[in-house]
Design a protein around this motif. Structure first.
Motif, short mmCIF file in Angstrom:
data_model
loop_
_atom_site.label_atom_id
_atom_site.label_comp_id
_atom_site.label_asym_id
_atom_site.label_seq_id
_atom_site.Cartn_x
_atom_site.Cartn_y
_atom_site.Cartn_z
N MET A 144 35.47 -14.45 0.89
CA MET A 144 34.18 -14.69 0.26
C MET A 144 33.64 -13.36 -0.28
O MET A 144 33.62 -12.36 0.42
CB MET A 144 33.22 -15.30 1.28
N GLU A 145 33.22 -13.39 -1.51
CA GLU A 145 32.75 -12.18 -2.18
C GLU A 145 31.29 -11.91 -1.83
O GLU A 145 30.46 -12.82 -1.80
CB GLU A 145 32.89 -12.36 -3.69
N THR A 146 30.96 -10.66 -1.56
CA THR A 146 29.57 -10.29 -1.27
C THR A 146 28.79 -10.18 -2.58
O THR A 146 29.32 -9.68 -3.58
CB THR A 146 29.50 -8.98 -0.46
N ILE A 147 27.58 -10.64 -2.56
CA ILE A 147 26.77 -10.63 -3.78
C ILE A 147 25.70 -9.55 -3.76
O ILE A 147 25.02 -9.35 -4.75
CB ILE A 147 26.13 -12.01 -4.04
N THR A 148 25.54 -8.87 -2.62
CA THR A 148 24.56 -7.78 -2.57
C THR A 148 25.21 -6.49 -3.03
O THR A 148 26.37 -6.22 -2.76
CB THR A 148 24.00 -7.59 -1.15
N VAL A 149 24.43 -5.70 -3.73
CA VAL A 149 24.89 -4.41 -4.23
C VAL A 149 23.86 -3.35 -3.85
O VAL A 149 22.67 -3.63 -3.77
CB VAL A 149 25.11 -4.41 -5.76
N SER A 150 24.34 -2.14 -3.63
CA SER A 150 23.46 -0.99 -3.38
C SER A 150 23.74 0.05 -4.44
O SER A 150 24.89 0.31 -4.79
CB SER A 150 23.72 -0.40 -2.00
N ARG A 151 22.68 0.63 -4.95
CA ARG A 151 22.84 1.68 -5.94
C ARG A 151 21.66 2.64 -5.85
O ARG A 151 20.62 2.32 -5.28
CB ARG A 151 22.97 1.10 -7.35
N LYS A 152 21.84 3.82 -6.41
CA LYS A 152 20.79 4.84 -6.42
C LYS A 152 20.32 5.02 -7.85
O LYS A 152 21.11 5.02 -8.78
CB LYS A 152 21.30 6.15 -5.85
N GLU A 153 19.01 5.16 -7.99
CA GLU A 153 18.40 5.37 -9.30
C GLU A 153 17.33 6.44 -9.20
O GLU A 153 16.83 6.73 -8.12
CB GLU A 153 17.74 4.08 -9.82
N THR A 154 16.97 6.99 -10.34
CA THR A 154 15.88 7.94 -10.43
C THR A 154 14.85 7.38 -11.41
O THR A 154 15.20 6.97 -12.51
CB THR A 154 16.38 9.31 -10.92
N VAL A 155 13.59 7.37 -10.97
CA VAL A 155 12.52 6.78 -11.76
C VAL A 155 11.43 7.82 -11.98
O VAL A 155 11.01 8.49 -11.03
CB VAL A 155 11.92 5.55 -11.03
N GLU A 156 10.96 7.95 -13.21
CA GLU A 156 9.84 8.85 -13.51
C GLU A 156 8.58 8.01 -13.70
O GLU A 156 8.55 7.11 -14.55
CB GLU A 156 10.12 9.66 -14.77
N VAL A 157 7.55 8.29 -12.90
CA VAL A 157 6.29 7.56 -12.98
C VAL A 157 5.13 8.55 -12.97
O VAL A 157 5.27 9.69 -12.52
CB VAL A 157 6.13 6.54 -11.82
N SER A 158 3.99 8.09 -13.44
CA SER A 158 2.79 8.92 -13.43
C SER A 158 1.61 8.09 -12.93
O SER A 158 1.62 6.87 -13.03
CB SER A 158 2.51 9.48 -14.82
N GLY A 159 0.62 8.79 -12.40
CA GLY A 159 -0.57 8.11 -11.91
C GLY A 159 -1.77 9.02 -12.00
O GLY A 159 -1.65 10.24 -12.12
N GLN A 160 -2.94 8.40 -11.92
CA GLN A 160 -4.18 9.16 -11.97
C GLN A 160 -5.23 8.50 -11.10
O GLN A 160 -5.15 7.31 -10.82
CB GLN A 160 -4.67 9.32 -13.40
N GLY A 161 -6.20 9.31 -10.66
CA GLY A 161 -7.24 8.77 -9.82
C GLY A 161 -8.30 9.81 -9.52
O GLY A 161 -8.19 10.98 -9.91
N ALA A 162 -9.32 9.38 -8.77
CA ALA A 162 -10.43 10.26 -8.44
C ALA A 162 -10.09 11.20 -7.29
O ALA A 162 -10.73 12.24 -7.12
CB ALA A 162 -11.66 9.43 -8.09
N THR A 163 -9.06 10.87 -6.49
CA THR A 163 -8.62 11.73 -5.40
C THR A 163 -7.12 11.97 -5.53
O THR A 163 -6.43 11.27 -6.26
CB THR A 163 -8.91 11.08 -4.02
N LYS A 164 -6.63 12.95 -4.78
CA LYS A 164 -5.19 13.25 -4.80
C LYS A 164 -4.39 12.04 -4.30
O LYS A 164 -3.37 11.68 -4.86
CB LYS A 164 -4.88 14.45 -3.91
N GLN A 165 -4.91 11.42 -3.23
CA GLN A 165 -4.22 10.27 -2.65
C GLN A 165 -4.17 9.09 -3.62
O GLN A 165 -3.15 8.41 -3.72
CB GLN A 165 -4.90 9.83 -1.34
N SER A 166 -5.26 8.83 -4.31
CA SER A 166 -5.27 7.70 -5.25
C SER A 166 -4.35 7.96 -6.45
O SER A 166 -3.74 7.02 -6.98
CB SER A 166 -6.69 7.39 -5.71
N ALA A 167 -4.21 9.20 -6.86
CA ALA A 167 -3.30 9.52 -7.97
C ALA A 167 -1.85 9.28 -7.55
O ALA A 167 -1.07 8.69 -8.29
CB ALA A 167 -3.49 10.97 -8.42
N PHE A 168 -1.48 9.71 -6.32
CA PHE A 168 -0.13 9.49 -5.83
C PHE A 168 0.15 8.01 -5.59
O PHE A 168 1.21 7.50 -5.92
CB PHE A 168 0.13 10.29 -4.55
N SER A 169 -0.80 7.31 -5.01
CA SER A 169 -0.57 5.89 -4.74
C SER A 169 -0.48 5.10 -6.04
O SER A 169 0.27 4.12 -6.12
CB SER A 169 -1.66 5.31 -3.83
#
Length: 120
Positions: free
Chosen positions: A1-26
Motif C-alpha cells: 500500500m502506497e503512503t499518501i502523506t509527504v513531508s517537505r521543507k519550504e521557505t516563505v517570506e511574509v510581512s506584518g505590521q501593528g501597533a506593538t512589536k508582538q502584533s507586527a510579528f503575529s
C-alpha cells in the motif's frame, strides 16, 4: 500500500505590521499558512516552523494632530519582514485515486425525494 502523506521543507517570506512589536510579528506569522496553501491542492496536516530570519524590522514614530494643530500625540507603528523556514506534512492529492460512479435517477425518484424532504 502506497503512503499518501509527504513531508517537505519550504521557505516563505511574509510581512506584518501593528501597533506593538508582538502584533507586527503575529500579523506576519498568521500569513504563513495562507501563503503556503495558495496554489496547492494538497491537504496540509502540519506546518512546523524551523527557523525565522528577520529581513527588516522598522519602528515608525509620528505625531498625530487633531485639525492639524490641536492635541498632538505621538504614535508608533512597527513593521517586520521575515523569512520563515517551515516543514510541511501534507496529504498529496495527486496520489489519491477517486473512483467515478455515475448515478441516474428517474423523475419519479426525484419527486419522491422532494416529497420526503417536505414531509408530504
Amino acid at each position: 500500500m502506497e503512503t499518501i502523506t509527504v513531508s517537505r521543507k519550504e521557505t516563505v517570506e511574509v510581512s506584518g505590521q501593528g501597533a506593538t512589536k508582538q502584533s507586527a510579528f503575529s500579523d506576519a506569522i498568521s500569513k504563513v499558512q495562507k501563503k503556503i496553501m495558495a496554489g496547492s491542492e494538497d491537504v496540509f496536516l502540519q506546518i512546523t516552523p524551523l527557523n525565522i530570519e528577520i529581513l527588516s524590522a522598522i519602528k515608525e514614530t509620528y505625531t498625530e494632530k487633531f485639525l492639524f494643530f490641536f492635541l498632538p500625540r505621538k504614535k508608533v507603528r512597527y513593521a517586520v519582514k521575515v523569512l520563515i523556514h517551515v516543514e510541511i506534512t501534507a496529504v498529496s492529492m495527486a496520489k489519491v485515486t477517486f473512483v467515478d460512479i455515475q448515478k441516474d435517477t428517474t423523475k419519479l425518484e426525484k419527486k419522491l425525494k422532494v416529497m420526503d424532504y417536505k414531509g408530504i
